[in-house]
Design an enzyme around this catalytic site. Structure first.
Site, PDB file in Angstrom:
ATOM      1  CD1 TRP A   1      -2.474  -2.087   1.483  1.00  0.00           C
ATOM      2  CD2 TRP A   1      -3.094  -0.795  -0.235  1.00  0.00           C
ATOM      3  NE1 TRP A   1      -3.544  -2.680   0.875  1.00  0.00           N
ATOM      4  CE2 TRP A   1      -3.949  -1.919  -0.172  1.00  0.00           C
ATOM      5  CE3 TRP A   1      -3.301   0.143  -1.244  1.00  0.00           C
ATOM      6  CZ2 TRP A   1      -5.011  -2.124  -1.073  1.00  0.00           C
ATOM      7  CZ3 TRP A   1      -4.349  -0.051  -2.155  1.00  0.00           C
ATOM      8  CH2 TRP A   1      -5.187  -1.166  -2.059  1.00  0.00           C
TER       9      TRP A   1
ATOM     10  CG  ASP B   1      -3.318   4.224   4.030  1.00  0.00           C
ATOM     11  OD1 ASP B   1      -4.431   4.107   4.594  1.00  0.00           O
ATOM     12  OD2 ASP B   1      -3.001   3.595   3.000  1.00  0.00           O
TER      13      ASP B   1
ATOM     14  CE  LYS C   1      -8.893  -2.635   3.291  1.00  0.00           C
ATOM     15  NZ  LYS C   1      -8.104  -1.779   2.422  1.00  0.00           N
TER      16      LYS C   1
END
Ligand SMILES: *Cc1c(COP(=O)(O)O)cnc(C)c1O
Length: 360
Positions: free
Chosen positions: A100, A171, A195
């Site tokens: 990511w 993040d 999530k």
């Protein structure tokens, strides 16, 4: 009983889904659903205010931070961050702790001249690890440092907050609300919702007000402009009203469960149970050094990958869903966000123990 280990969109708390179902066609006594009401209606606006206050309470967000509810999930913020708070000729620092981070870096390169990678994951005798802060190659005048505290695919986590003098952007898509956090250490925290918060396509942004004031006005697409969204209370254009509602219900559920402290306790117990099972067997393995292991996303491999398909087939038959690892890394991955009960982790470990006995 089904236990859903999907990395995202992920499991939502069962009581939240039951409540949403029960009030789907008659929300707050209005006789219509939450999806069919104007986002400017006072009843809806009140719901958004409750959602923000609940999030502020849960995370102890200081008063000098603004909370935004935005479109575009986690990746939307990969572009929003550099466009909003860095100029085109700026230098920005990024930690590369996994997949990511790499996506975020590639996106930032489109908007900012110098994207400096301060450090990358290394292989050590103890497994994959993130270099110590003292070894990071920081730029002298970066506009910000970006990092991903929990790498959802790699299962790598950085538990200490970096010690730097520039604003930190994090993040937190796969770890927000999983543990207590000192928000005041950050310039911007963002998270795609699917999530640990709610449905996909939606994101939470927590930004310190001095950075908000510095938002570049000229080059940011307006729906992604932090300052515009802040001025319009995240309603510059029509927000994802259903996602916002469901996120608000998840915040209320976390509060009722005892807050982020209770979530942290549960999350650590689930993760320990699974890592112990992996570490105590010759059948499974995890390649991340213990100090950098994620408590949310646990990747593991069968030492004999010829058994992968059979493992997944039997797990599925027992109601243990979505254990296949990310397509980039293979193997297995168990994501255990706040909504996963301890019994889910226990059921997985029981199955893994039986499977290992059967094929050893
Ligand atoms: C899932 C995830 C994203 C991407 O989220 P989208 O909503 O699909 O854009 C970004 N960062 C992290 C850490 C993630 O886990």
């Amino acid at each position: 009983m089904k236990y859903n280990f999907s990395a995202g969109p992920a499991m939502l708390p069962a009581p939240v889904l039951a409540k949403a179902q029960q009030e789907l066609i008659n929300w707050r006594g209005l006789g219509i659903s939450v999806m069919e009401i104007s986002h400017r209606d006072p009843v809806y606006v009140q719901m958004t205010e409750e959602a923000e206050q609940d999030l502020r309470d849960l995370m102890a967000i200081p008063d000098n931070y603004t909370v935004l509810f935005m479109h575009g999930g986690g990746r939307g913020q990969f572009s929003a961050v550099p466009q909003n708070i860095a100029s085109a000729d700026a230098t920005v620092d990024y930690l590369d702790s996994g997949i990511w981070s790499q996506f975020a870096i590639r996106e930032a390169q489109k908007y900012v001249e110098q994207v400096n990678v301060v450090a990358r994951v290394t292989e050590t005798a103890a497994g994959k690890a993130i270099p110590d802060f003292s070894d990071w190659q920081l730029s002298p005048n970066a506009a910000y440092l970006h990092y991903c505290p929990n790498e959802t695919v790699d299962g790598i986590a950085l538990r200490q907050i970096p010690q730097v003098s520039v604003p930190i952007v994090a993040d937190m898509s796969s770890v927000i609300l999983a543990e207590p956090l000192d928000v005041s250490k950050f310039g911007i925290i963002y998270a795609g919702a699917q999530k640990n918060i709610g449905p996909s396509g939606f994101a939470v942004v927590i930004i310190r007000n001095d950075l908000l004031e510095k938002t570049q006005q000229e080059r940011v697409c307006t729906v992604m402009n932090y300052k515009v969204q802040a001025a319009d209370k995240s309603m510059y254009n029509t927000p994802n009203t259903f996602a916002w509602y469901l996120a608000g219900e998840v915040f209320k559920w976390i509060k009722a469960e005892g807050g982020v402290e209770a979530m942290a306790d549960l999350n650590h117990r689930k993760a320990s149970l699974l890592y112990e099972c992996v570490d105590n067997s010759n059948f499974y393995r995890n390649t991340v050094a213990v100090a950098y292991r994620s408590i949310m996303n646990v990747p593991f491999q069968l030492r004999d990958d010829a058994l992968d398909a059979e493992f997944l087939r039997q797990a599925q038959a027992e109601g243990l869903m979505s254990l296949k690892g990310h397509r980039f890394v293979g193997g297995m991955r168990a994501s255990m966000y706040n909504a996963m009960p301890y019994e889910g982790a226990q059921a997985l470990v029981d199955f893994m123990t039986r499977f290992a006995k059967q094929y050893s």
